[in-house]
Motif scaffolding. Sequence first.
Motif, short mmCIF file in Angstrom:
data_model
loop_
_atom_site.label_atom_id
_atom_site.label_comp_id
_atom_site.label_asym_id
_atom_site.label_seq_id
_atom_site.Cartn_x
_atom_site.Cartn_y
_atom_site.Cartn_z
N THR A 65 10.87 37.95 75.48
CA THR A 65 9.76 38.26 74.59
C THR A 65 9.73 37.24 73.45
N VAL B 260 2.13 42.99 77.78
CA VAL B 260 3.53 42.79 77.34
C VAL B 260 3.68 41.43 76.68
N SER B 261 3.52 40.39 77.44
CA SER B 261 3.56 39.00 76.97
C SER B 261 2.76 38.19 77.98
N GLU C 203 9.59 35.38 69.98
CA GLU C 203 9.85 35.78 68.60
C GLU C 203 9.92 34.55 67.72
#
Length: 429
Positions: free
Chosen positions: A335, A255-256, A337
């Motif tokens: 998340t 995912v991260s 960005e």
Amino acid sequence: MRAPLSWLREYVDLPAGTTGREVAAKLIAAGLEVETVERVGADITGPLVVGRVLEIEELTGFRKPIRYCAVDVGAAGAESGEPQRVICGARNFVVGDLVVVALPGAVLPGDFAISSRETYGRVSEGMICSAAELGMADDHSGIIVLPPGHEPGDDAIELLELRDEILDIAVTPDRGYCLSLRGLARETAIAYDLPLRDPALLDVPVPNEDGHPVRVEDRAACDRFTARVVTGVRPDAITPVWLRRRLEKAGVRSVSLPVDITNYVMLELGTPLHAYDRARLEGGIGVRRAGAGEELVTLDGVKRTLHPEDLLITDARGPIGLAGVMGGAETEVLTPERDPETDEWRGTTEIVVEAAHFDPVVIARTVRRHGLTTEASKRWERGVDPEATAAAAQRAVDLLVGLAGGIADPGVTHVGVMGVPRTLRLPAD
């Protein structure tokens, strides 16, 4: 529980040449249910190497976007030293990126042989690979872009640990500790009469008054709660290949980096963790039962009406998580960005790591009330080692510092009894 043999070997020095089927036979004799032993990557042969994209030519006039790329593959390339020219339809990479290149002569899963061939009016001297094409995952969205730190020509089969054996084990309710590599490694070490390198034997700092504030109102349902803080986390930090591959082989999607670290520690030590964005927390963390009419939006986006017996994680606003089951959306790690105006990365930079110990019955009842089973709840229902709580938090902190550039805050919060490693000596008779 999917256990890669290569991962087990990190904790137990198995004899050279030991196969997954041999380990499976030992574990079955010890009472475990090994359903399958999967050999992955056995049908892949090289040359499969790391390449650096030097040029991208956009080809037009076709039904879909096509790119003709010049890729430096180091010594694996042509004798003249010229870069390989490869046709690729993916759009998720740019000049300078590191990619995985199958050169002519390579064979990929499904007996797919790579050769030099003419296509789209150009000669393609290989293939830039996606995870699906290498049998790593089902992701067809784009090709693999590797993090920095590798050189053109490096062996991608070794780098990506493409060849391995994976033991798929059906863990019965009485063997909950085997929902971790630590537990399975212990059984393997006993079966082979070999020493165990216990990953939970870490130096853990003692609690102090400077840690993130935590208040546990129901000590019967939560007898231990450790909170650690890591600051200076880089939002653009990428999960390294080795960690991502271990998650993938264990059946967990990357995912991260912060989320991947909590999942990795859960698989390694068997203790589920949760990571909070400290900037999105209000006040201290609390552990209590739900009040009448309270609601919570969990990470899956569902608004849930809470039951008075539900055990909650809270902050000053109210519920922020169903303890032992799933966190809330309001405090999740963001998340990463990239800001299109400044080209800088945005995301979580300060993380509060939660490692607790919850009562199995309390968690099981919450799971059934809400019809919400998670990897964390599976472990809590079967029982988690209470003495590993502080070690699990420390392991996550160490990884956040080492992989995400974070700084471990000196504050340490621990509610409940602190586990102390003990050595028991029993007479032979």
